[in-house]
Design a protein around this motif. Structure first.
Motif, PDB file in Angstrom:
ATOM      1  N   LYS A 260       1.054  -1.236   0.134  1.00  0.00           N
ATOM      2  CA  LYS A 260       0.110  -0.069   0.187  1.00  0.00           C
ATOM      3  C   LYS A 260       0.838   1.283   0.059  1.00  0.00           C
ATOM      4  CE  LYS A 260      -3.741   2.366   2.860  1.00  0.00           C
ATOM      5  NZ  LYS A 260      -4.159   2.138   3.877  1.00  0.00           N
ATOM      6  N   VAL A 261       0.618   2.346  -0.822  1.00  0.00           N
ATOM      7  CA  VAL A 261       1.203   3.348  -0.825  1.00  0.00           C
ATOM      8  C   VAL A 261       0.750   4.565  -0.014  1.00  0.00           C
ATOM      9  CG1 VAL A 261       1.710   5.544  -2.504  1.00  0.00           C
ATOM     10  CG2 VAL A 261       1.487   3.252  -3.557  1.00  0.00           C
ATOM     11  N   LEU A 262       1.903   4.642   0.909  1.00  0.00           N
ATOM     12  CA  LEU A 262       1.531   5.836   2.015  1.00  0.00           C
ATOM     13  C   LEU A 262       1.983   7.283   1.786  1.00  0.00           C
ATOM     14  CD1 LEU A 262       2.605   3.647   4.959  1.00  0.00           C
ATOM     15  CD2 LEU A 262       0.355   3.940   4.441  1.00  0.00           C
ATOM     16  N   MET A 271       7.132   6.123   0.586  1.00  0.00           N
ATOM     17  CA  MET A 271       6.852   5.407   1.873  1.00  0.00           C
ATOM     18  C   MET A 271       5.685   4.274   1.557  1.00  0.00           C
ATOM     19  SD  MET A 271       8.151   4.777   4.595  1.00  0.00           S
ATOM     20  CE  MET A 271       9.089   6.418   5.198  1.00  0.00           C
ATOM     21  N   LEU A 272       5.924   2.949   1.908  1.00  0.00           N
ATOM     22  CA  LEU A 272       4.967   2.019   1.539  1.00  0.00           C
ATOM     23  C   LEU A 272       4.893   0.957   2.760  1.00  0.00           C
ATOM     24  CD1 LEU A 272       6.934   0.553  -1.667  1.00  0.00           C
ATOM     25  CD2 LEU A 272       4.781   1.794  -1.720  1.00  0.00           C
ATOM     26  N   GLN A 273       3.479   0.652   2.734  1.00  0.00           N
ATOM     27  CA  GLN A 273       3.109  -0.282   3.891  1.00  0.00           C
ATOM     28  C   GLN A 273       3.240  -1.710   3.207  1.00  0.00           C
ATOM     29  OE1 GLN A 273      -1.057  -1.088   5.383  1.00  0.00           O
ATOM     30  NE2 GLN A 273      -0.002   0.163   7.274  1.00  0.00           N
ATOM     31  N   VAL A 274       3.661  -2.812   3.911  1.00  0.00           N
ATOM     32  CA  VAL A 274       3.856  -4.043   2.883  1.00  0.00           C
ATOM     33  C   VAL A 274       3.282  -4.991   3.918  1.00  0.00           C
ATOM     34  CG1 VAL A 274       5.322  -5.863   2.310  1.00  0.00           C
ATOM     35  CG2 VAL A 274       5.836  -3.324   1.715  1.00  0.00           C
ATOM     36  N   LYS A 275       2.257  -5.616   3.683  1.00  0.00           N
ATOM     37  CA  LYS A 275       1.689  -6.890   4.518  1.00  0.00           C
ATOM     38  C   LYS A 275       2.125  -8.052   3.836  1.00  0.00           C
ATOM     39  CE  LYS A 275      -2.653  -8.544   6.510  1.00  0.00           C
ATOM     40  NZ  LYS A 275      -4.262  -8.275   6.656  1.00  0.00           N
TER      41      LYS A 275
END
Length: 286
Positions: A260-262, A271-275
């Motif tokens: 997800k692009v933050l 910044m990215l959120q990675v699950k």
């Protein structure tokens, strides 16, 4: 005569700085470009550039982006006996523990390990309420720059995160916020040998990642083999998957990673959120 070369260098440096700011920036993106140019011209070093960029990120990120989710929290119960509390504290090795109510739906306060380990009168019955500290509550939507100000003003190091329904959804610490600026802050209790400031675990299978992290470093960290000969960074992978420079909130699926692009600016993903979906079966390499 010996002073002239030094003076000349100082004047050149001043000329460089003055030239960079001849046009007043109108937004964060333009200011970021000016700072990047200053780095390219060796007016500021790379470490300073990263810190300045991290400060800019604080106004773009929310508490929900970096908090430790409830499922990954180490907590204690308000009615836990002393021996149970002591075992939890010595096993986890943290310095602060949110204390849950009996129904596990509310936070009663904060337990400091040092308070639990302080000597007490052997004839006095243990009462956790006597050592319980107040705890700060913040909404998931709070901006990180405002959160940092609250931490400084109220002199707290940890806050409970509250969702839109009023239930607690996680915790966030001042260290979590500062790491956005200065990178990973290690301590003697860290159980990982990875010193990467670009990949930071913020919860179970949840990571905060600098968009400029190289694919090589990403593959090594997660023990995967994402391959794309056209790009070199994880941000490039996302752009390649989506076919355009994304907006904040857009998502891409790459192998077992939900990305997800933050934060973005005109030219790149910051910044990215990675699950990580560890239950997903292995897929063919990209």
């Amino acid at each position: 005569m010996a002073d002239y070369p030094s003076s000349s260098k100082e004047e050149n440096l001043i000329d460089k700085i003055t030239g960079l700011f001849q046009t007043e920036p109108e937004n964060i993106e333009e200011l970021t470009e000016i700072i990047q140019t200053a780095s390219n011209n060796n007016v500021i070093n790379h470490d300073t550039l990263k810190m300045i960029e991290g400060i800019f990120e604080l106004s773009k990120l929310r508490v929900r982006d970096i908090m430790v989710p409830r499922s990954s929290m180490v907590t204690v119960m308000i009615n836990d006996p002393f021996d149970t509390l002591l075992k939890k504290v010595t096993t986890a090795g943290h310095s602060r523990y949110p204390v849950l109510s009996d129904d596990q739906e509310h936070i009663e306060g904060l337990l400091l390990a040092k308070d639990l380990l302080n000597p007490v009168d052997a004839n006095e019955q243990f009462d956790i309420n006597k050592i319980l500290r107040p705890i700060m509550e913040v909404p998931e939507s709070k901006r990180l720059d405002f959160l940092l100000k609250d931490f400084q003003k109220k002199r707290y190091h940890l806050a409970v995160v509250i969702d839109e329904f009023g239930s607690f959804s996680g915790v966030v610490t001042i260290e979590d916020v500062l790491e956005i600026i200065v990178g990973k802050i290690g301590d003697e209790y860290d159980d990982t040998s990875d010193d990467s400031a670009d990949i930071r675990e913020v919860g179970k299978d949840l990571y905060l990642i600098n968009g400029m992290t190289s694919i090589v470093d990403f593959n090594e960290y997660f023990n995967v083999n994402i391959d794309n000969n056209d790009v070199e960074t994880i941000a490039g992978i996302v752009i390649s998957e989506l076919g355009h420079i994304p907006k904040v909130g857009e998502q891409a699926k790459v192998q077992k990673f939900e990305i997800k692009v933050l934060s973005v600016d005109k030219r790149r993903i910051n910044m990215l959120q990675v699950k990580v979906d560890n239950e997903e079966s292995p897929q063919e390499q990209n």
